[in-house]
Design a protein around this motif. Sequence first.
Motif, short mmCIF file in Angstrom:
data_model
loop_
_atom_site.label_atom_id
_atom_site.label_comp_id
_atom_site.label_asym_id
_atom_site.label_seq_id
_atom_site.Cartn_x
_atom_site.Cartn_y
_atom_site.Cartn_z
N LEU A 89 0.84 -1.20 0.00
CA LEU A 89 0.00 0.00 0.00
C LEU A 89 0.87 1.25 0.00
O LEU A 89 0.65 2.18 -0.79
CB LEU A 89 -0.92 -0.01 1.23
N VAL A 90 1.85 1.29 0.88
CA VAL A 90 2.72 2.47 0.96
C VAL A 90 3.54 2.63 -0.32
O VAL A 90 3.67 3.73 -0.87
CB VAL A 90 3.64 2.38 2.19
N ALA A 91 4.08 1.53 -0.82
CA ALA A 91 4.90 1.58 -2.02
C ALA A 91 4.09 2.09 -3.22
O ALA A 91 4.54 2.99 -3.95
CB ALA A 91 5.49 0.21 -2.32
N LEU A 92 2.92 1.51 -3.45
CA LEU A 92 2.13 1.91 -4.62
C LEU A 92 1.63 3.33 -4.51
O LEU A 92 1.55 4.06 -5.51
CB LEU A 92 0.97 0.94 -4.82
N PHE A 93 1.28 3.76 -3.31
CA PHE A 93 0.87 5.15 -3.10
C PHE A 93 1.96 6.10 -3.58
O PHE A 93 1.69 7.05 -4.32
CB PHE A 93 0.57 5.38 -1.62
N HIS A 94 3.18 5.85 -3.17
CA HIS A 94 4.26 6.79 -3.50
C HIS A 94 4.80 6.60 -4.91
O HIS A 94 5.26 7.57 -5.53
CB HIS A 94 5.35 6.72 -2.44
N ILE A 95 4.75 5.40 -5.43
CA ILE A 95 5.12 5.22 -6.84
C ILE A 95 4.13 5.97 -7.74
O ILE A 95 4.53 6.66 -8.69
CB ILE A 95 5.16 3.72 -7.18
N ALA A 96 2.85 5.85 -7.42
CA ALA A 96 1.85 6.61 -8.17
C ALA A 96 2.07 8.11 -8.02
O ALA A 96 1.91 8.87 -8.98
CB ALA A 96 0.44 6.23 -7.71
N SER A 97 2.45 8.54 -6.83
CA SER A 97 2.72 9.96 -6.61
C SER A 97 3.87 10.45 -7.47
O SER A 97 3.79 11.51 -8.11
CB SER A 97 3.04 10.20 -5.13
#
Length: 405
Positions: free
Chosen positions: A263-271
């Motif tokens: 969840l944290v990884a995908l949130f920031h990759i998308a960011s």
Amino acid sequence: MLALGAASLLAASAVAPTAVAAPAESRPSVVLDWYDTTARTIAAAGAPTQVTNSRTWAVSWLAGARAGREVPAGVDRGDYQDAALASAVHSSLVALVPTRTEQLDAAFRRTLDGIPDGPAEDRGVAAGEREARSVLASREGDGLDPASVDAPFTVPPAAPGVWQPTPPAYAPATQYGNRVARPFVLAAPDQFRLGPPPALDSRRYRSDLAEVRAYGTADSTRRTAHQTETANFWYGSSLTLYTEPLRVALSRSAGSVEERAKLVALFHIASVDTQIATSDSKYAYLRWRPVTAIRTGAIDPDPDWTPLHNTPAHPDYPSGHNTFAGAAEEILSALTGPRTAPFELISPTAPGVTREYTDWHRLTAENVDARILSGIHTRSADESGVALGKKVAAYVLGASGRLLR
């Protein structure tokens, strides 16, 4: 024409009860410990460019998500994944923010003290170090360092609709280099480039400009006190403002260590990829900011018009706050559901104000209004930004299997 679409939404919002605490865990959450450690590390010694700090989050937590995905036979799963996550995030942060090594090493020791000595811990630590090295190597030279992000930009001659440096500082353009940086997932920065902004002779453009002229001026008689509070609340860094909502989602997740790290990884990759795509569209169209349009444009020019807040030094279309908000909403809704128990949020740019939320979309809706109420974006720039952020985030979610291997 001047109606502010979300005004009724903001006025109708009610005070919600105190946030419901996350369920107690059998031992302290290593995921939340390292989430908080990452946030403190960036707050204390992060880069001056937001996308660089988003990259630090993305690299560290992508390594963490990968490190715990395969648990060796014969070891305790929880111990292994806790050690792997802590090791991956620790190793990544030490490499990316070396001035915080002492504090990071101390946090790592505390984590290991809570994990029984043995093969699970040893092999988890090794896996975390291995994945950190791998992700760091894969992102070497991606153009997201501060110097590359703020590469020099030559301002074109002044003309109707064309961006120019804005008062009061008339600062050089920022974030120009983002548009040539290497994304994590997108095939290219222009993969989701927006269509052009409304033409200067269109009804939509006149409506947009009239709205921000009336509601976004420093001495507006149309903007309510609550709307001014909204403008102030969302004026700061999107990365800072969304750190707590993501933590809320993380703390309430019943997923495994691996799923929560994802969840944290995908949130920031998308960011990161959204910020790259944002600069691509901004500098492709170079749309002038409201302050320039109102002071020097052909529609009732007012050379003394001043926005509530100072205008950031890059073009209007699309709004970066709203691309970030759109991406955040898409990731949080997809991975945790669109609604959550009430939670409280504060903002460094609105001291003493606490707001309460029960769904991720409300954050987006307030961001849309806030940039108009601040006098620094048009509604077209805001709404197009949300749409762009959602498209990029949806693409990142679709590629998550490949990304996380």
